[in-house]
Design an enzyme around this catalytic site. Structure first.
Site, PDB file in Angstrom:
ATOM      1  N   ASP A 178       8.154 -14.323   3.444  1.00 51.55           N
ATOM      2  CA  ASP A 178       6.720 -14.075   3.503  1.00 51.55           C
ATOM      3  C   ASP A 178       6.360 -13.886   4.986  1.00 51.55           C
ATOM      4  OD1 ASP A 178       4.072 -13.659   2.947  1.00 51.55           O
ATOM      5  OD2 ASP A 178       3.833 -15.397   1.653  1.00 51.55           O
TER       6      ASP A 178
HETATM    7  C1  NOJ Z   1       1.190 -13.334   3.033  1.00 51.94           C
HETATM    8  C2  NOJ Z   1       1.052 -13.577   1.560  1.00 51.94           C
HETATM    9  O1  NOJ Z   1       1.412 -14.907   1.265  1.00 51.94           O
HETATM   10  C3  NOJ Z   1       1.874 -12.646   0.696  1.00 51.94           C
HETATM   11  O2  NOJ Z   1       1.530 -12.864  -0.644  1.00 51.94           O
HETATM   12  C4  NOJ Z   1       1.664 -11.228   1.111  1.00 51.94           C
HETATM   13  O3  NOJ Z   1       2.376 -10.362   0.273  1.00 51.94           O
HETATM   14  C5  NOJ Z   1       2.095 -11.072   2.562  1.00 51.94           C
HETATM   15  N1  NOJ Z   1       1.270 -11.927   3.393  1.00 51.94           N
HETATM   16  C6  NOJ Z   1       2.015  -9.641   3.063  1.00 51.94           C
HETATM   17  O4  NOJ Z   1       0.701  -9.279   3.226  1.00 51.94           O
END
Ligand code: NOJ
Length: 749
Positions: A282
Site C-alpha cells: 500500500d
Molecule cells: C492508500 C489506500 O489504503 C489504498 O486503498 C489505495 O489503493 C492506495 N492508497 C493508492 O491510492
C-alpha cells in the site's frame, strides 16, 4: 465428536474451489518463456525499476527522466490519456528493453459514472449487477489509459466507526467472497488482454477491517483460526476468480505489519493458493514499517518487504535505494528479486501491454453513456434498503399533492457520490431534488427548504423554513446523512449519530404531525434509532452515486420497489461495536428478558439482573440486523424441506422453501440460507450465511426456492487448524434476514 477430514489435498482450499479445477493462476507457458527471455537480459537496475511504482509530480519531464533511467515500472494517479501515452512512449522507445509501464488508479465504484459505494452495492446481494458495474468502470477507466485498479476492497468490516467500511462489501465472509469475486471478473473481463479489461487488485491483505476501535491504520489482533475462517476466504475467492495482483494492508496483525508478513504472503498466498500475479505494497507501507517499529530504517524496511514477498513498492522508493546494498550484504537474494520481477512482467504480458501499450485518444467517448447511467441507476435502486414503512407510507400515492423536501442531502451532488471518486464529476450527478422536480414535478407540488446547508451544519436558523414547508405539505421527505468526506480512508468516527443539527431538523418537521420519510445517504451504518422513531418511513442508501436521485425518486413513488438487504449490522449505540450477526454464542447467551438500565431497582442485588452477555443500556440486539430490509410488498415463507436429515461430508443437501408474495406490489425478495454448526472442536458462530438468491414474485405469486448445499461448504479451520467438516448437529434457516426464518436441523455423520 468425530472429525471427518475431507479430501486432504484440498485442506487449505475454501469450499467453493473445485479441487479438480485447474487453478486459474497457473502460468501460460508462452508467457512464461517470454518472461524468462526478458528477465535474462535485464540488469539489476532494470529489475529494481520494475519493482518501483511512483506517483508522478506535475513535472512530467522529471518522470520521463526516471523512466529513461529504467527506475520506474508503474505509475499511479495519472489519468490524462495523452500524458499516459507520452510517458509510455518514453518507456517503449527510450529504454533499452522497451518494457511498458502499468498505470494504476483507484477505480473503486465507477470511474466517471459513479455507482453506489461498494457497501451499497453489497446491499443488492446481486453478483451479476456488481460484476456489470465493475465492467463498466473498467470500460471507462481503460478508455483513459488506466490498466489496473486498486479494487476490490474485500476487507471484512464489522465496525461502523471505521471510515473504510464504505469501501467494503460488509461484515460477512460469504457475501464479500461472492461479490468480491464478481468484481474481479467484472474488472478483468473474459480476457485480461482485452483493451477494455483492467487488472484487479484485491486489498487490503489482510485483516485491515478489524482495526482496533475502528480507528484507521490501527493494529489488529486476529488469531490464525479467525483469520482463516473469517478474513482470508474473500481473498482466496479473488485468487480463484483470477485476480492479477494483490495489495498488502497498512495494519500490523499481532505485531507483524502485513507488508513484512511472510506468513500471509509466502505461506498462504503463494504456497497454499498458488497465486502467481504480483503483490504491491500500500502507499508507503514499506517505509511505514519504520513508524510501526518493525524496521529501524528504509533499508531494513526494504529488506523485510522484499523477503516477505512484496513485489512492487508503492511510492516510498526504498527498493530503488537499497536493493543493491542489500544484495551485496546478502540480506536478500537475487532469486527473490528475479521472482518479484517475473510476477510483474507476467501480469504486464497478460494485460497485452507489450503489444498494445498506448490508449487510443481518438476513440469515441465511452464515459457517462446512457447505458452506463442506466446501469448505475439500477444499481442504486437495488442498493436502497427500506428500514421502516409504517402504514404503507411509501410508496407515495395520488393522495399526495404537495411534498416538502428538506435536509442537506437532497441536493448535494458531490456528497451523494461517496468516498473514492477521484474521477467522478459532480456536474453529472442527478440529485433527488432535481430528479423529483424533473420526473414527478408535474404530479406533485414540491416545496424545497433544506433547513441545513450540509450534514455537519449546526446553524439552526433554516429549520423554521423547513417546518413551514412541512406544514404546507402532505408528506415530508427528509434527506439526511453524511457528506462524502466523513467516510473512507482515515475518516473514522467515534459518534455515529446524524451529524450537526440533522436530528433536530427531523424532530422539528415531525412535530408538525405530517408524515416524515427519512432518506439517509451515508458511507456507513448510523445510529439512527431516534430519527427512525419519529419517522413513518426510512429509506437507507449508502452513498448511491451519480444516479442516486432518479433511483430514489422512482423508489419513493413506487415506480421501483425496494429490495436491498443490509450487508452489515446496524448498532443502536456505538458502544455495541463491533457488532455482527455471526458471533459466537458465549456460555451465557442473552435471553431477551434481562433487566435493563431503566428498570433496575435501587440497591438491586448483584445477581438479580440476569447474568448473560448484554449491555445494560443497549441489550444485545442491534437496531437492524444483517440481511434485513423491507419491501412495499410482503413475503411469507413456508414448507421448508430438506432432502435428508442425515448426511455425509461428501453429500450435497438440497433445501427448498415456498416463498409467496402476500402483498399488493410485485417485488424481489432476497432469500437467505444460514447454517449453524451446533457443537465444534472450537466454538462456532450462532449462524453463518451459506447461500442467497434473488427472486422476483408478482403479487400473490408463490415460487419454490431451492438451494443445493454441498456439505463441504460447512468446513472450517478447527482446533487442529485442519480445514474439515466436523460430524455432528447442524441447524439451518431459510429466511428474510439473519434474525428470523424457517428452521430445520440435520446431522452430519
Ligand atoms: C492508500 C489506500 O489504503 C489504498 O486503498 C489505495 O489503493 C492506495 N492508497 C493508492 O491510492
Amino acid at each position: 465428536m468425530k472429525t471427518v477430514k475431507i479430501l486432504s489435498a484440498c485442506l487449505f482450499l475454501v469450499f467453493w474451489t473445485s479441487c479438480t479445477q485447474e487453478s486459474k493462476t497457473k502460468g501460460d507457458p508462452t508467457i512464461e518463456q517470454k518472461v524468462e527471455a526478458l528477465l535474462s537480459q535485464m540488469t539489476l537496475e532494470e529489475k529494481v525499476g520494475q519493482m518501483n511504482q511512483i506517483s508522478p509530480s506535475s513535472d512530467l519531464t522529471e518522470v520521463a527522466e526516471l523512466i529513461k533511467k529504467g527506475e520506474v515500472g508503474s505509475v499511479l494517479n495519472l489519468v490524462d490519456p495523452k500524458a499516459i501515452n507520452a510517458l509510455q512512449q518514453v518507456a517503449m522507445e527510450e529504454t533499452r528493453l522497451k518494457i511498458p509501464l502499468i498505470v494504476g488508479r483507484d477505480v473503486i465504484h465507477g470511474f466517471k459514472t459513479i455507482f453506489p459505494i461498494p457497501l451499497g452495492q453489497a446491499a443488492s446481494f446481486n453478483p451479476e449487477l456488481v460484476e456489470e458495474g465493475a465492467h463498466i468502470a473498467a470500460i471507462e477507466a481503460s478508455s483513459q489509459g488506466v490498466h489496473w485498479t486498486f479494487a476490490p476492497m474485500i476487507d471484512i468490516a464489522r465496525d461502523a466507526r471505521w471510515g473504510r467500511i464504505a469501501e467494503s462489501l460488509g461484515e460477512d465472509t460469504y457475501l464479500t467472497s461472492t461479490l468480491g469475486a464478481a468484481m474481479v471478473r467484472g474488472f478483468q473481463g473474459k480476457d485480461l488482454s482485452d483493451p477494455t479489461s483492467i487488472a484487479a487488485c484485491p486489498k487490503h491483505f489482510v485483516g485491515y477491517g478489524a482495526a482496533e476501535s475502528g480507528k484507521d491504520y490501527n493494529s489488529t489482533f486476529i488469531p490464525e483460526r479467525t483469520l482463516r475462517n473469517v478474513y482470508l476466504p474473500s481473498f482466496k475467492a479473488a485468487v480463484d476468480a483470477g485476480a492479477a495482483t494483490f495489495m498488502t494492508s497498512f495494519n500490523d496483525n499481532d505485531g507483524v505489519p502485513s507488508t513484512g508478513n511472510q506468513f500471509i504472503l509466502k505461506e498462504v498466498l503463494r504456497k497454499e493458493w498458488n497465486f502467481n500475479g504480483f503483490v504491491v505494497s500500500d502507499w508507503a507501507s514499506v517505509t511505514e514499517m519504520i513508524a510501526h517499529g518493525f524496521a529501524k530504517d528504509g533499508k531494513e524496511a526494504a529488506m523485510k518487504a522484499i523477503n516477505a514477498g512484496v513485489d512492487m513498492e508503492m511510492v516510498s522508493y526504498s527498493y530503488v535505494t537499497y536493493v543493491k546494498e542489500l544484495l551485496d550484504e546478502k540480506k536478500i537474494t537475487m532469486q527473490t528479486i528475479d521472482n518479484a520481477v517475473r510476477n510483474i512482467l507476467r501480469i504486464k504480458m497478460r494485460l497485452g501491454l507489450f503489444e498494445n501499450p498506448y490508449v487510443d485518444v481518438d476513440a469515441p467517448s465511452v464515459l457517462y453513456t446512457a447505458e452506463h447511467l442506466q446501469k448505475a441507476k439500477e444499481a442504486a435502486i437495488e442498493s436502497a434498503i427500506l428500514l421502516k414503512n409504517d402504514n404503507g407510507t411509501l410508496p407515495l400515492n395520488e393522495t399526495i399533492r404537495t411534498i416538502a423536501v428538506v435536509g442537506p442531502l437532497a441536493d448535494a451532488p458531490h456528497d451523494q457520490l461517496g468516498t473514492w471518486i477521484f474521477d467522478g464529476d459532480k456536474n453529472y450527478t442527478q440529485t433527488p431534488l432535481k430528479a423529483l422536480q424533473k420526473e414527478y414535478g408535474d404530479k406533485v407540488r414540491i416545496l424545497y427548504a433544506p433547513g441545513l446547508a450540509y450534514s455537519r451544519d449546526v446553524k439552526t436558523d433554516g429549520i423554521a423554513a423547513a417546518v413551514q414547508a412541512a406544514r404546507n405539505a402532505d408528506v415530508v421527505l427528509a434527506f439526511v446523512g453524511e457528506e462524502s468526506i466523513l467516510s473512507g480512508e482515515a475518516h473514522s468516527l467515534a459518534d455515529l449519530n446524524l451529524q450537526g443539527a440533522q436530528s433536530e431538523l427531523i424532530a422539528a418537521v415531525a412535530k408538525t404531525g405530517k408524515p416524515v420519510v427519512t432518506i439517509v445517504m451515508a458511507g456507513r451504518p448510523l445510529t439512527i434509532g431516534r430519527d427512525a422513531d419519529v419517522s413513518q418511513a426510512v429509506l437507507f442508501n449508502f452513498h448511491p452515486g451519480t444516479m442516486g436521485g432518479p433511483a430514489i425518486a422512482d423508489l419513493l413513488f413506487g415506480k421501483a420497489v425496494p429490495s436491498g438487504k443490509l450487508p452489515v449490522t446496524f448498532p443502536k449505540m456505538v458502544g455495541q461495536l463491533p457488532i455482527y450477526y455471526s458471533h459466537n454464542n458465549t456460555g451465557r447467551p442473552y435471553q431477551g428478558n434481562e433487566t435493563m438500565l431503566a428498570d433496575i431497582p435501587l440497591e438491586a442485588g448483584q445477581t438479580s439482573l440476569g447474568n448473560t452477555s448484554f449491555h445494560l443500556d443497549a441489550g444485545a440486539y442491534p437496531l437492524y440486523p444483517f440481511g434485513y430490509g423491507l419491501s412495499y410488498t410482503t413475503f411469507s415463507y413456508a414448507n421448508l424441506n430438506l432432502s435428508s436429515d442425515k448426511l455425509k461430508a461428501t453429500d450435497t443437501l438440497t433445501v427448498s422453501a415456498d416463498i409467496t408474495n402476500t402483498g399488493k406490489y410485485d417485488g424481489t425478495e432476497i432469500v437467505q440460507l444460514y447454517v449453524q454448526d451446533c457443537f465444534g472442536s472450537v466454538t462456532r458462530p450462532v449462524k453463518e450465511l451459506k447461500d442467497f438468491t434473488r427472486i422476483f414474485l408478482k403479487s400473490g405469486e408463490t415460487k419454490t426456492v431451492t438451494f443445493t448445499l454441498p456439505i463441504q461448504k460447512l468446513a472450517y479451520y478447527n482446533i487442529d487448524m485442519d480445514y474439515v467438516v466436523e460430524a455432528g448437529d447442524f441447524n439451518l434457516w431459510v429466511s428474510q434476514d439473519s434474525q428470523k426464518g424457517l428452521k430445520a436441523s440435520f446431522v452430519v455423520e
